[in-house]
Design an enzyme around this catalytic site. Sequence first.
Site, PDB file in Angstrom:
ATOM      1  N   THR A  31      39.999  29.184  41.076  1.00 20.17           N
ATOM      2  CA  THR A  31      39.200  30.303  40.536  1.00 20.17           C
ATOM      3  C   THR A  31      39.613  30.709  39.121  1.00 20.17           C
ATOM      4  O   THR A  31      39.222  31.772  38.653  1.00 20.17           O
ATOM      5  CB  THR A  31      39.323  31.553  41.438  1.00 20.17           C
ATOM      6  OG1 THR A  31      40.699  31.965  41.452  1.00 20.17           O
ATOM      7  CG2 THR A  31      38.857  31.290  42.856  1.00 20.17           C
ATOM      8  N   TYR A  65      44.200  35.845  36.921  1.00 21.37           N
ATOM      9  CA  TYR A  65      42.857  35.357  36.600  1.00 21.37           C
ATOM     10  C   TYR A  65      41.899  36.529  36.433  1.00 21.37           C
ATOM     11  O   TYR A  65      41.640  37.283  37.379  1.00 21.37           O
ATOM     12  CB  TYR A  65      42.345  34.384  37.665  1.00 21.37           C
ATOM     13  CG  TYR A  65      43.248  33.182  37.897  1.00 21.37           C
ATOM     14  CD1 TYR A  65      44.202  32.794  36.948  1.00 21.37           C
ATOM     15  CD2 TYR A  65      43.162  32.423  39.055  1.00 21.37           C
ATOM     16  CE1 TYR A  65      45.026  31.706  37.164  1.00 21.37           C
ATOM     17  CE2 TYR A  65      43.983  31.325  39.277  1.00 21.37           C
ATOM     18  CZ  TYR A  65      44.919  30.982  38.322  1.00 21.37           C
ATOM     19  OH  TYR A  65      45.746  29.898  38.527  1.00 21.37           O
ATOM     20  N   TYR A 203      47.361  21.433  41.048  1.00 21.72           N
ATOM     21  CA  TYR A 203      46.353  22.161  40.276  1.00 21.72           C
ATOM     22  C   TYR A 203      45.818  21.300  39.148  1.00 21.72           C
ATOM     23  O   TYR A 203      46.421  20.287  38.804  1.00 21.72           O
ATOM     24  CB  TYR A 203      46.854  23.532  39.813  1.00 21.72           C
ATOM     25  CG  TYR A 203      47.881  23.619  38.699  1.00 21.72           C
ATOM     26  CD1 TYR A 203      49.121  24.197  38.941  1.00 21.72           C
ATOM     27  CD2 TYR A 203      47.603  23.226  37.384  1.00 21.72           C
ATOM     28  CE1 TYR A 203      50.060  24.368  37.931  1.00 21.72           C
ATOM     29  CE2 TYR A 203      48.528  23.393  36.361  1.00 21.72           C
ATOM     30  CZ  TYR A 203      49.756  23.953  36.638  1.00 21.72           C
ATOM     31  OH  TYR A 203      50.678  24.121  35.632  1.00 21.72           O
TER      32      TYR A 203
END
Length: 294
Positions: A31, A65, A203
């Site tokens: 995200t 984020y 990631y």
Amino acid sequence: MWEATQLNHAPKVRTTPLPSGRPIPVLGQGTWRMGEDPSRREAEVAALRYGLDLGMNLIDTAEMYGEGGAEEIVAEAIADQREEVFVVTKVYPHNATRRGAIAACERSLRRLKTDYIDLYLLHWRGDVPLAETVEAFQQLKETGKILEHGVSNFDVADMEEWVALPGGDEVATNQVLYNLAYRGIEWGLIPWSRERRIPIMAYSPVAHKTDEQKRMFNDRNLKSVAVEQGATPVQIALAWVLRYRDIIAIPKASRPEHIRDNRAALDIKLTPEDLAKIDKSFPPPSRKVPLEML
Ligand code: NAP
């Protein structure tokens, strides 16, 4: 655009066990860059929900984020299916003190509109002594606010230090950069983690940056494997990350075709010939490489 959501309740992706025995889905959704622009909110929620419909029921986020904005997007996406989703979020290193980590976790819980986080990670190592962070994480676990804890961007030496702390040996995962262009962890970190049955969470598994993606996905060998497998080069890159049963990948995708492709990549079986061809263009490390991070 989202018509294939009729696939609702598609089988969930396979899992791998954490050291505690709790299963974790091997393919999730990232995200990063979500929750930054209110005009994209609806589309971002729809993207995550589409991924959930397709069975990708792990969502990775962080207090960083969108400065909490991404966690709010996640809250909206999982509201009617909280129990079905494995939620991962992360604490900023500067918040990871004995008391600060607890306060940060409580803020994340409020934004996520849930009363527990499946897995809570230290985003990267900062100046706070690791012992303080582990102590806070243990307390959060004891009170049921988190079910598991772990770290991110830790190299072998950091991991050694973490697991030697009281409670540190309960580390569930280490989330690190891993894709075709960054294979350094194969030298030290993957074998170290595998020996201790700690899965790695990869990631940026499809390389994140557009220029890097372009270079990577135009590679002749990768393209040839893609043609043979009837897939896109990006799908091959993701299938390659997922070739081991103990590696979890969390690609971020907002376009429906990318979300579909990512789910389908889990079903691609790369042959030894495919892997050898990929190694020619993206060779494994031949010595220890310091952990790279974005
Ligand atoms: P990534 O997932 O490797 O790449 C994302 C980019 O690839 C987006 O531009 C996306 O496009 C595109 N993409 C995704 N699937 C595709 C497909 N099948 N075909 C073509 N393009 C595709 O990079 P990332 O976002 O850096 O990493 C994933 C997640 O890992 C993050 O979102 C975050 O949750 C986490 N992360 C953690 C750290 C850490 O320090 N712990 C650092 C970086 C990332 P569209 O959006 O247009 O679909």
